[in-house]
Write a protein that holds these residues in place. Structure first.
Motif, PDB file in Angstrom:
ATOM      1  N   ARG A  76      -0.554  -2.641  -5.946  1.00 11.67           N
ATOM      2  CA  ARG A  76      -1.694  -3.495  -5.635  1.00 11.67           C
ATOM      3  C   ARG A  76      -1.481  -4.878  -6.244  1.00 11.67           C
ATOM      4  O   ARG A  76      -0.808  -5.012  -7.277  1.00 11.67           O
TER       5      ARG A  76
ATOM      6  N   TRP B  28       0.832  -1.201   0.000  1.00 12.10           N
ATOM      7  CA  TRP B  28       0.000   0.000   0.000  1.00 12.10           C
ATOM      8  C   TRP B  28       0.872   1.258   0.000  1.00 12.10           C
ATOM      9  O   TRP B  28       0.696   2.160  -0.798  1.00 12.10           O
TER      10      TRP B  28
ATOM     11  N   GLN C 234      -0.895   1.314  -8.222  1.00  9.27           N
ATOM     12  CA  GLN C 234      -2.211   1.623  -7.675  1.00  9.27           C
ATOM     13  C   GLN C 234      -2.820   2.794  -8.443  1.00  9.27           C
ATOM     14  O   GLN C 234      -2.269   3.900  -8.461  1.00  9.27           O
TER      15      GLN C 234
ATOM     16  N   THR D 224      -5.568  -4.833  -1.307  1.00 11.48           N
ATOM     17  CA  THR D 224      -4.788  -3.820  -2.019  1.00 11.48           C
ATOM     18  C   THR D 224      -5.477  -3.283  -3.268  1.00 11.48           C
ATOM     19  O   THR D 224      -4.929  -2.415  -3.949  1.00 11.48           O
ATOM     20  N   GLN D 225      -6.693  -3.785  -3.564  1.00  8.29           N
ATOM     21  CA  GLN D 225      -7.403  -3.203  -4.714  1.00  8.29           C
ATOM     22  C   GLN D 225      -7.927  -1.806  -4.373  1.00  8.29           C
ATOM     23  O   GLN D 225      -8.281  -1.035  -5.265  1.00  8.29           O
TER      24      GLN D 225
END
Length: 793
Positions: free
Chosen positions: A510, A505, A542, A597-598
């Motif tokens: 991600r 993060w 991300q 982590t999405q």
């Protein structure tokens, strides 16, 4: 071809350490007897005559397995005194902490000095004997002046070798051997071949039947002679062992002395040229052990003189090669030889195989008390190896760089990150770099030949987490928006995976997909909870701005875990599975990270704060609780084969744990860590009462008959339907009557009729267990399952 076995000796007890088990299959052990001249007083080097005994009893084997060093204490077999190894070393407490008492070896020390606390002694040699048939055939050919592959060196007379093997035969067999040797086997074979040809010609010419019959009779007689000769030869050969373990005599010691002399003459030159290490062992968490427990200070001290001479001779050939690729391949071979031929190599003496292990059977530098040396011939499998290669249709450049340095931009980064301090790669690599030190700069001038310890991201606290974030953020900064990173990760601690989620993060990455691949093979040397797979995760930058709430995440994780496990189960071969039960749990961690982590973040979780925070022992973070829930989902999803899914849902956590771990046992998996992981996933805090053995790699549950009345009727598992089934199985097996077990169930279970279907399902599962120590109880379970299924009001 010989293996040399060495022991460490201590002066206080004058005892070889430890008592050695050499061969289980051939029942060889090492024993010690005080020499006649030393019964009153003895010294460290000559105080004990070491004898090698063959064909010993099972009790003697067990004593040898126990050894004379137990739990870091030396148990003297002569006086019975028990002494801590730390006391023998002379360790003591000083003002600055523990002070180690061993003399530190200097660069010129190839062997211990006479006054050193620990000495080294060659006590056994394994001899590989040539085959009798090979020797006799070579003798037959040499009599005719013909060449034939010799199973022994040219300088050893065949007659001498045959005479040596004949010592294993009794007087009658030796007479038979003399008769065989007196015959001309080649003439016999030629006569047989001519008789076969003659008969074929007569048959083709349609000669008179009398002549054909006479030729056939002669052929049968000659064939009978050759067949009987082969049978006699095989019979004699079977009486001669292929391998012998023998004690050491004066000639052996003379050879060792000569070997040490040869090495000392070459020492300065070879060390200067890098034929063997000149580098000191740098102090560290994993490298302090040989310094502290043996006094070894240079990497070459981890090798016997024989090993150094063998490796040095091989290493000397590298610089004579003109082809750089060949030099690199040879250098890899030296590293393999060092790994398989050092003082850290354990001798494996079990009933199925007798050979040596490698230095790195685990990720540590463990100084042994009993080790072996390979002969040059057995180094062939290490030095001569198949180098698997793959063609790359592009230009390729290999450069050593740190992950925190200014890097060129690439589309794909592949990393295998450290697991906190689980494996100290930077320190362990120095074992091999010591052998490569002088060669690498010549082969790759732009490379360095040290481990760069200072650059390693180490520890498990805040500095480690910050270093990992900086490394992955730097890699992300040096890849395009459509680039990717492949991360290989293996750990079974939810806390470690929670930290990894925070690191990704914070680095702006991600997880988009993940899968588990089999990367480990089973080994009898491995202990503890090792997994056979590694999770490969694909990371992307991300790009989402979505924020989620914790209560939204949990059901998403459960769904993702089930999808991950279902895909693995569909791909796996049930007849020859690639994944263990622990690997399925490992996949659950990765599935949880894919969901977490999405999102750019989770409400109420400050990533920077969580990374910087030092948690108290036992304290869980919100992320860790989510990952633990993923493991529980996996444990509940993995229904044992043959058990009804609806029945599985109705069971308690303890019942599920017992049945699931029985399935684990049926797969031949007895690792304690697998049991621990399922207990954690199923919410069972204490399951020790279920275990018959809790030893690493030997962990297993109690059978029904081993349980007897233990834990019967107690709260929880003791009062569960499964526990009643186990006791009923015990009674059925003991009384050899399913009626007894059925009566017990109907008497003790007030809701027997409501539970009857569940009881029958559990009993049927237990009755199908393909586990050797369950055979008697499994048969009883099958009988009882039939009785329950056919029971009616």
């Amino acid at each position: 071809m010989t293996n040399h076995f060495h022991l460490l000796l201590t002066p206080e007890q004058a005892d070889p350490v430890p008592q050695a088990l050499i061969s289980v299959g051939r029942r060889y052990v090492q024993d010690r007897r005080l020499g006649k001249a030393q019964r009153a007083q003895h010294d460290a080097l000559s105080g004990f005559d070491i004898e090698i005994h063959q064909g010993v009893t099972a009790a003697d084997l067990q004593v040898a397995k126990t050894g004379t060093v137990r739990k870091s204490r030396l148990e003297c077999p002569q006086c019975g005194q028990s002494t801590p190894m730390s006391m023998i070393r002379g360790d003591r407490r000083g003002e600055g902490g523990c002070e180690y008492g061993l003399r530190l070896w200097e660069n010129a020390d190839l062997v211990p000095r006479p006054g050193d606390v620990f000495q080294e002694r060659l006590y056994c040699i394994r001899w590989r004997l040539p085959g009798l048939a090979d020797l006799l055939w070579a003798e037959q050919h040499e009599r005719k002046g013909e060449t034939f592959p010799r199973p022994i060196p040219d300088w050893v007379p065949l007659t001498q070798a045959i005479a040596g093997l004949s010592e294993f035969l009794d007087a009658s067999d030796r007479l038979d051997l003399d008769d065989l040797r007196a015959r001309d086997w080649l003439d016999e074979d030629v006569a047989l071949e001519q008789a076969e040809t003659g008969l074929a010609e007569l048959q083709a010419a349609k000669a008179p039947k009398v002549r054909i019959n006479a030729a056939r009779a002669r052929l049968e007689d000659l064939r009978a002679v050759v067949v009987q000769r082969t049978a006699d030869l095989d019979s004699l050969a079977d009486r001669i062992p292929s391998t012998l373990y023998r004690g050491v005599d004066a000639e052996d010691l003379e050879r060792e002395s000569r070997l040490l002399e040869l090495l000392r003459k070459r020492f300065d030159e070879w060390q200067a040229k890098g034929y063997f290490p000149s580098r000191r062992i740098e102090s560290g968490d994993k490298t302090d052990e040989p310094i502290r427990t043996r006094g070894w200070t240079y990497w070459y001290h981890l090798f016997t003189p024989r090993q150094l001479l063998e490796h040095g001779l091989l290493s000397a050939n590298i610089s004579t090669q003109q082809n750089r690729e060949l030099q690199v391949a040879l250098l890899f071979g030296i590293g393999k030889c060092a790994n398989w031929n050092s003082k850290l190599c354990q001798w494996i003496a079990d009933s199925t195989k007798e050979n040596g292990g490698q230095t790195f059977t685990n990720q540590a530098i463990n100084a042994l008390l009993n080790y072996y040396t390979r002969p040059m011939s057995l180094l062939a499998t290490s030095f001569k190896y198949a180098l698997n290669s793959a063609s790359i249709c592009a230009s390729a450049v290999a450069t050593p760089n740190g992950a925190l340095e200014d890097l060129p931009g690439y589309d794909i980064w592949i990393t295998d990150p450290p697991y906190a301090d689980a494996i100290n790669y930077h320190a362990l690599s120095e074992f091999f770099l010591a052998w490569y030190e002088k060669h690498l700069p010549k082969l790759f001038p732009d490379w360095y030949a040290d481990s760069k310890r200072a650059l390693a991201i180490r520890g498990s606290g805040k500095p480690f987490r910050e270093g990992m974030v900086d490394a992955y953020r730097n890699l992300a900064a040096h890849m395009p928006d459509n680039g990717m990173q492949i991360v290989m990760f293996t750990d079974q601690d939810a806390g470690v995976w929670a930290v990894l989620a925070l690191i990704l993060w914070a680095a702006g990455l991600r997880v988009t997909t993940a899968w588990t691949i089999a990367t480990e093979t089973e080994s009898a040397l491995k202990e503890g909870n090792y997994v056979q797979g590694t999770v490969l995760m694909v990371l992307r930058k991300q790009t989402s701005d979505d924020i989620a709430f914790l209560d939204e995440i949990v059901p998403q994780v459960e769904i993702e875990v089930e999808l991950q496990l279902r895909s693995m189960l569909e791909l796996d071969d049930r007849e020859d599975p690639n994944f263990s039960d622990a690997d399925y749990q490992l996949a659950a961690y990765a599935a949880a990270l894919r969901v977490l982590t999405q999102y750019r973040g989770i409400e109420d979780i400050d990533v920077a704060y969580e990374l910087a925070r030092e948690r108290k022992r036992g304290e869980e973070s919100p992320i860790e609780r989510i990952i633990e829930d993923a493991v529980r989902t996996a444990s509940n999803y993995l229904v044992p084969t043959g058990l009804d899914a609806q029945l599985w849902k109705r069971l308690t956590g303890e019942e599920k744990l017992y049945l699931k771990c029985l399935e684990v046992e049926s797969h031949g998996d007895y690792r304690s860590g697998v049991f621990q992981e399922f207990a954690r996933g199923l919410g069972v805090r204490d399951y020790r009462f279920m275990l018959e053995s809790g030893k690493a790699n030997q962990t297993r549950l109690r059978t029904a008959s081993e349980f007897k009345r233990r834990e019967w009727g107690t709260e929880g598992f003791g009062s569960s339907p499964l526990r009643h089934c186990l006791y009923a199985i015990h009674q059925t097996a003991e009384q050899e009557s399913a009626k007894v077990g059925l009566t017990y169930l109907k008497t003790e279970l007030s809701d027997y009729w409501a539970q009857r279907e569940n009881l029958a399902g559990m009993l049927a599962f237990l009755g199908r267990l393909p586990i050797a120590h369950w055979a008697r109880d499994a048969e009883a379970a099958r009988l009882l399952a039939g009785a329950v299924e056919n029971d009616h009001v």
